[in-house]
Design a protein around this motif. Sequence first.
Motif, PDB file in Angstrom:
ATOM      1  N   SER A 447      19.032 -17.468 -26.351  1.00 52.10           N
ATOM      2  CA  SER A 447      18.715 -18.826 -25.972  1.00 52.10           C
ATOM      3  C   SER A 447      19.931 -19.295 -25.407  1.00 52.10           C
ATOM      4  CB  SER A 447      18.283 -19.576 -27.157  1.00 52.10           C
ATOM      5  OG  SER A 447      17.152 -18.936 -27.831  1.00 52.10           O
ATOM      6  N   ALA A 448      19.810 -20.045 -23.960  1.00 46.87           N
ATOM      7  CA  ALA A 448      20.836 -20.792 -23.485  1.00 46.87           C
ATOM      8  C   ALA A 448      20.336 -22.038 -23.286  1.00 46.87           C
ATOM      9  CB  ALA A 448      21.048 -19.902 -22.213  1.00 46.87           C
ATOM     10  N   ASP A 449      21.207 -22.578 -22.338  1.00 46.51           N
ATOM     11  CA  ASP A 449      21.105 -24.028 -22.283  1.00 46.51           C
ATOM     12  C   ASP A 449      21.322 -24.577 -20.573  1.00 46.51           C
ATOM     13  OD1 ASP A 449      21.734 -26.933 -22.950  1.00 46.51           O
ATOM     14  OD2 ASP A 449      21.723 -25.975 -24.936  1.00 46.51           O
ATOM     15  N   CYS A 467      15.572 -21.549 -22.110  1.00 49.57           N
ATOM     16  CA  CYS A 467      16.537 -22.750 -21.637  1.00 49.57           C
ATOM     17  C   CYS A 467      15.533 -23.867 -21.597  1.00 49.57           C
ATOM     18  CB  CYS A 467      17.012 -22.661 -19.979  1.00 49.57           C
ATOM     19  SG  CYS A 467      17.994 -24.014 -19.582  1.00 49.57           S
ATOM     20  N   GLY A 473      20.101 -24.790 -26.889  1.00 45.86           N
ATOM     21  CA  GLY A 473      20.581 -23.393 -26.646  1.00 45.86           C
ATOM     22  C   GLY A 473      21.243 -22.989 -28.084  1.00 45.86           C
TER      23      GLY A 473
END
Lengths: 704, 202
Positions: A447-449, A467, A473
């Motif tokens: 999981s990113a941002d 995202c 994230g």
Amino acid sequence: MSVELCMGNQAIALAALKAGVNVVSGYPGTPSSEVLETVSARNPGAVHVEWSTNEKVALEVGAGAAFAGARALVTMKQVGLNVASDALLSLPYLGVVGGLVLLVADDPGPISSQTEQDTRQFAAFAKVPLLDPSTPEEAFAMVEDAFELSERFGTPVIVRPTTRICHSSVPLETAFTYEAHAVSGFERGSRWVVFPRRAYEGHLEILERLPRVAGAFNTSAYNAIHGGRESADSSAHSNSGGGEGDARRDDTGGAAHIGIAAGGISYAYLMDALSSIPDAADVRVFKVGTPFPFPEARALEFLEGLDEVLIFEECEPFIERELLLVAGRHHLPILVRGKLTGDVNPAGESSVSLVREQVLAWLGQRGLPAAAAATATAAGATAATSTTAATTAAAPAPIPAAAGESRSQEPQPQLPARPPVLCAGCPHRASYYAVKKALRGRTAVYSADIGCYTLGNALPLDMVDTCVCMGAGFTVPQGMAWAEPEVLHLGFVGDSTFFASGLTGVANAVYNQTDVTLCVLDNSITAMTGSQPHPGTGLRMSSDATERDAANALKIPAVLKALGVEHVTEVNPFDFDTSVAAVRAAVDFKGVSALVFKAPCITVSKPAPQPEVDQSTCTRCKACIKAIGCPALVVREGEVRIDTTLCYGCGLCVRVCPFDAITASVPSTASATPATSTVPGASTPSATSTTSSPSDGTPSKASL
Amino acid sequence: MSTPSLDIVVAGVGGQGTVLASKLLAQAALIESLSVRTAETIGMAQRGGSVLGHVRIRADLPAASPLVPLNAADLLIGFEPAETVRALPYLREGGTVVTAHKPVEPVSATLGDAAYDGTAEVAYLRSCEGAGRIGRLVLVDGDALCEKLGSTKVLNVVLIGAALKAQNRESARETYEQAIESLVKPRFRALNKQALAEGMSA
């Protein structure tokens, strides 16, 4: 005369200085960032300018200044207002003493955002007056007026430019002398404490205030009614002032009973479009420069005698709904056309071409004779407007053939798609690749941002599974970990995002003992928005503190440890083997673990010597390209080569080649990685971990 | 000096210097006391994505909006062939195209089997010139000129120089040198002026 070429955002900044602004705070976000940067660059010395840790903090800093009687400007992009909304919703209840102006930039398209939300709706929700400029010149005028409006009515005021105002340059008269607004000082009183009783009183104050603001807007030059073409001149003041009193002039044919309303940049597109449509001058135009509170009396004047109106506006059908309301309340038999009726594009950016096409279609439906001729002359233009090619449509519409052409034109070749990518030399590529290598064969969700590192989503890295928004994230993987504990869950946030919205997520994971690995991609800068500093850099924006202050930089590993994370490892992602080992150790740690991948962005570091491809060893297998997708690795004349115009000498490809065909041109030394930082606190560490061997603090020797 | 209305579109890849190119065009217009409005791509697309710059120059009253409509640009300055073709819908019938012919390969194309080397795009542009869709096509060997100048960063100014020549506006050279003075850091000014001269003589 001192005319200079000014971007809309620069114009906004200069207007705030001209208004004697005392405090300017904000959080970077495209397309708003240059406003605060310009105030900083032009700071006469007396203005406090700061990048705050996030938009909520920025707004509260601005509010405090305005409570004390100072003039404050707070800058952010539209999604930043979501973060600041808690403060925004309360502030009109309390009111302000000094002028408090929020500069909230919307991004129709969107071009660089995760939503196409409309700040006009937010203003209505928060009951805060809003000004909507149609040109950079008008933005300049509106910002100055917004401070006076704010003080006159004791309310925060929003100025809402959109991308094409923010990033549009025009010549502007910029000569003025900065005179600091006189700060009255904070006066204690019960009005400043928002107890329920105060909130009730405040609500009544708002309800009493807004009609008075609307009254002022009804006579504002920002809301103009005029015939079509005669006011196509678009300098700010003629835009806003032109043509009052023309409303009942029209008495010719069908055009006398139709009108067009437009706000923001759509008004400028409309003026350009109408200038090329014969006889469209008879169409009555309503320019809405102050959409909230809506200038109802002015709208009534516009609607008088009309049977049909068409609305041009980007994002939400705000003006359209307001006009429907006005028509309903006054029992006017008027057909209101716009996004809700499908007459204009419901989403995405508008353009002169689109507006022109839609006006012509409408006039055609009305059976106006002028429309037929115009449609014929515009055949070429309309043929090519079937997509919103105004931005970066992947497939442009077919090009109309020239009349009477002699030689044939080849069919257009299929153009390569060109999405944005991580730069050559970007440390995020190395970080993601290290995680990918370390966890090969294991099931994990990444999981990113929000930031440059969202681009890790693209092939071949393919390392961003979710995202959502700033901070998610670190929190989305926590929910996933409870839902699917048998899978590894890793979260990625950038360094600026870490301070903006990541800290509460870390505390939550520690508090709830969630088995996740939280990775900070620390490139020592807020990169995506154009290299702004943040608390981890020690650099500040106020004129008395532009020197980088490494001692004052917040240390991310120390923050993580202070928040209770037991397993914290800091690595230089270009120190590849160490990074891979650190990833494995972190994910195998039961509970919350954290990894800080620290190496500076190429925008704040110097390039290192470029590696070379030995063509006699290279098998053209393209394993390097398929692994890391660096834009500097190219195929030319069948050979894999390094594009010397792009390569930053990070050396990641040297590590990746299975045949050792890519070699560092300089024997492996610390300088073979782009570790020469120009930002303090941006040194590239070897692994330093509370659970592995302690670091001696020396810069890492690259293993590449 | 009076210049008629001129709509210019600048098309390239994020990082190639398109923003400075449109700013130089606008600054030169300002020096010539013309009205000008620009729109630049600043943001996410700057990271190697397709970027467009719009410059709208008018003799007296400014254009109302900053975006050049489709089929309206008098001049298209392309920084690489695929982006030039992508922006072609903006060019008016018979307008001028000045483009570098060296391709910038997107990662997606390098990864895939469909190689992109720009030759099909250049051939297409030539056929557009033959058919009259493009009035005048100038292909610039930006790579060679940049190599000669010792910097890959001045492709933008080389192309502006070539565009001036294509429009028979060599006399505007001093104006553009002044624009460089206003917008470029002192240590890069000489290099950029040299690039302008190279572009004009290419």
